[in-house]
Design a protein around this motif. Sequence first.
Motif, mmCIF file in Angstrom:
data_model
loop_
_atom_site.group_PDB
_atom_site.id
_atom_site.type_symbol
_atom_site.label_atom_id
_atom_site.label_comp_id
_atom_site.label_asym_id
_atom_site.label_seq_id
_atom_site.Cartn_x
_atom_site.Cartn_y
_atom_site.Cartn_z
ATOM 1 N N PRO B 8 -45.087 -4.977 -7.466
ATOM 2 C CA PRO B 8 -44.120 -5.215 -6.385
ATOM 3 C C PRO B 8 -42.743 -5.493 -6.976
ATOM 4 N N THR B 278 -42.879 -0.714 -6.876
ATOM 5 C CA THR B 278 -42.911 -0.275 -5.479
ATOM 6 C C THR B 278 -41.573 0.294 -5.011
ATOM 7 N N ARG B 340 -43.521 -0.147 0.175
ATOM 8 C CA ARG B 340 -42.416 0.404 -0.621
ATOM 9 C C ARG B 340 -41.218 -0.514 -0.502
ATOM 10 N N HIS B 341 -40.535 -0.736 -1.599
ATOM 11 C CA HIS B 341 -39.255 -1.434 -1.553
ATOM 12 C C HIS B 341 -38.200 -0.334 -1.562
ATOM 13 N N GLU B 378 -41.147 -4.456 0.924
ATOM 14 C CA GLU B 378 -42.486 -3.883 1.090
ATOM 15 C C GLU B 378 -43.123 -4.214 2.440
#
Lengths: 394, 394
Positions: B8, B278, B340-341, B378
């Motif tokens: 992350p 991410t 997802r970032h 995220e």
Amino acid sequence: MEFKKLTPYKEALKALLEDIDEVEGEVVPLEKAIGRVLAEDIVSRFTVPPFDRSAVDGYAVRAEDTFQAREYSPVELEVVEEIPAGEAPKKEVTPGKAIKVLTGAKIPKGANAVIMQEMVKREGNKIYILRPVAPGQNIAFAGEDVKKGEVVIKKGQILRPQDLAMLKALGIKKVKVKRKPKVGIIITGSELVDEPSEEAFEGGKIVETNSIMLISLVERYFGEPVFYGVVPDNEEEIKETIERAKKECDLVLVTGGSAFGDKDYAHKFVDLKFHGTTIKPGRPIGYGEKVFIMSGYPVAVFTQFHLFVKHALAKMVGARDYEVKIKAVLEDDVPSQLGRHEFVKVHYSNGKARVIKKRGSGIISSLVESNAYLEVPEDSEGYRRGEEVWITLY
Amino acid sequence: MEFKKLTPYKEALKALLEDIDEVEGEVVPLEKAIGRVLAEDIVSRFTVPPFDRSAVDGYAVRAEDTFQAREYSPVELEVVEEIPAGEAPKKEVTPGKAIKVLTGAKIPKGANAVIMQEMVKREGNKIYILRPVAPGQNIAFAGEDVKKGEVVIKKGQILRPQDLAMLKALGIKKVKVKRKPKVGIIITGSELVDEPSEEAFEGGKIVETNSIMLISLVERYFGEPVFYGVVPDNEEEIKETIERAKKECDLVLVTGGSAFGDKDYAHKFVDLKFHGTTIKPGRPIGYGEKVFIMSGYPVAVFTQFHLFVKHALAKMVGARDYEVKIKAVLEDDVPSQLGRHEFVKVHYSNGKARVIKKRGSGIISSLVESNAYLEVPEDSEGYRRGEEVWITLY
């Protein structure tokens, strides 16, 4: 003697900008172009990408062949060609077939998607696909980035890292940017000393701080500073220095001598378009013949720079977007006198603007503690705590 | 092969920053300090102003003597002394009296205001005052700007024009700033060419644009770039170049070779703390031993720089306030995938953020058209048109 009439800020700014012309351009290598202002539109000579091509290393497929793919029942395709780097595909992708492609390769006829090689299992000339791919996936389409003949970056752009990357991508190794205007800086005042001391203070001396501030402000706003030193309050010497700077520079900044004190000479040597405006602080600014007659106090000078000189420099190089204006919620009341165009120093953080309470044209710490300003025009009595206002970062 | 686990974003960033140390300071002359990061608190050796002093050329008076002054019935005061520049007052201001002072002069005992000389009529040793002045008017009080022993500018400040003016005012001619970290830049990839051509495109070649972009990004964010050139996909050569750069630099950026393609070697030579995050775009970034293994695609590289490298550089120099975060109203929906970032490129103008629709890690025009980014973490499915979001300017 006092100012007979204060020119309203907008009127003074308009008169100034009408008197300012753009400078010519010069060609610089791309490596030297960061922060410079583009002097012409950049038109692409290429279509980028020039054809549909693969965005990854993988297998060109017909997306519809993969729609039934599941982890527990993979789809099997036959690899009929492997295109080496730098070659064009010879075959077509027909149902049940795939062609191996590298990043940047032309998409073979018949294919409409590329599946990343990490996503398949390869055995001999067979690949096994575990999940469906969507049409268009991992394909960079022709012209998706840039079309031939398209204006990619416009005149007036202040060149940033990504702009240089784009210019490089288009094969542009030299670029026409605006020449940096030469800005003469003349500091006047016999009371100025180069460093502080108790003796200097007792004698009413003041440490000269405008030169270093103006030099770095000029550099930041597209100019090339030319420092003419500190000139004592001697009419003849001030006059000569201004004459010399006018010949050698595109713009001249003179600090000190803008009011009507006993030793305020500078304004006498310039045919001023305006002298004395509604701005506060910084009221006694004068301008004419490409010469600014500015205050001696640092805060007034800073204000005059942002409200006038900055805009003149931006016009000289044709810069767009040279200011960041943002909305902020006021944390304090901002009372303002009608008839004044006030420059209120604030500290912006997290959507909020705190007003710097310290006043006075000599209080440099008020500039240090602030990072933005709020303008309150002549017809406003100010704003209230909690109001949302536009501020300009500096 | 694919990433087994994506770290992350926040976790990866934390691991990175824990591994980054501040660099030492160096002493530079004030003239070279603009944009540098202060390595120590600046404590004033002086009180500024050192005593109450006049902010203008004028007459020191007792404000209460002027309260009855009107244009049609001026108040008359007797001028009992004229203090020359650089001398201290000898007399006191008593009722009905005034003392002439120059800017910067110590306020004589008994006086509590200064009236500007332009505001009075002088006849012989008499002055005539037409309007009342308020107590404190035109007096710069002792310590109003800076008190002795006060921290005037804090460690971590990125020095601006007004900060240099303040340092100059305090008699500081050299200042301790953080050394610029040396940042090695290594570009890998046999597919890279220096300029575009139809032949290069046909051959699946790609114009190398990361070096110029990274060099200027590193310069902008406190670093000194050291360019190691473009290295072809040769395991040994890449390994050697990374080894050399690690010895010579504080931080190393390698582009290309971060994923698991056939020619992605770079990540093999570094003991990575994380590899694969991410973030989107730019997922395959790896970091370890002060080396970033970055993507080959310009948009991914740009993203990785802003989400990781920029923060590492800021920590190395201890910089505060190196990002401008502002609120903007979204003009478009921003759907985002959970997990997802996302780094969403926007164009900010006038309080509004327009989303750049062009996608794809190779689409440099998407960077050129944007001037800010929105991060979607995220656990968010994105934002709606009309929502107010925080964006970061670049």
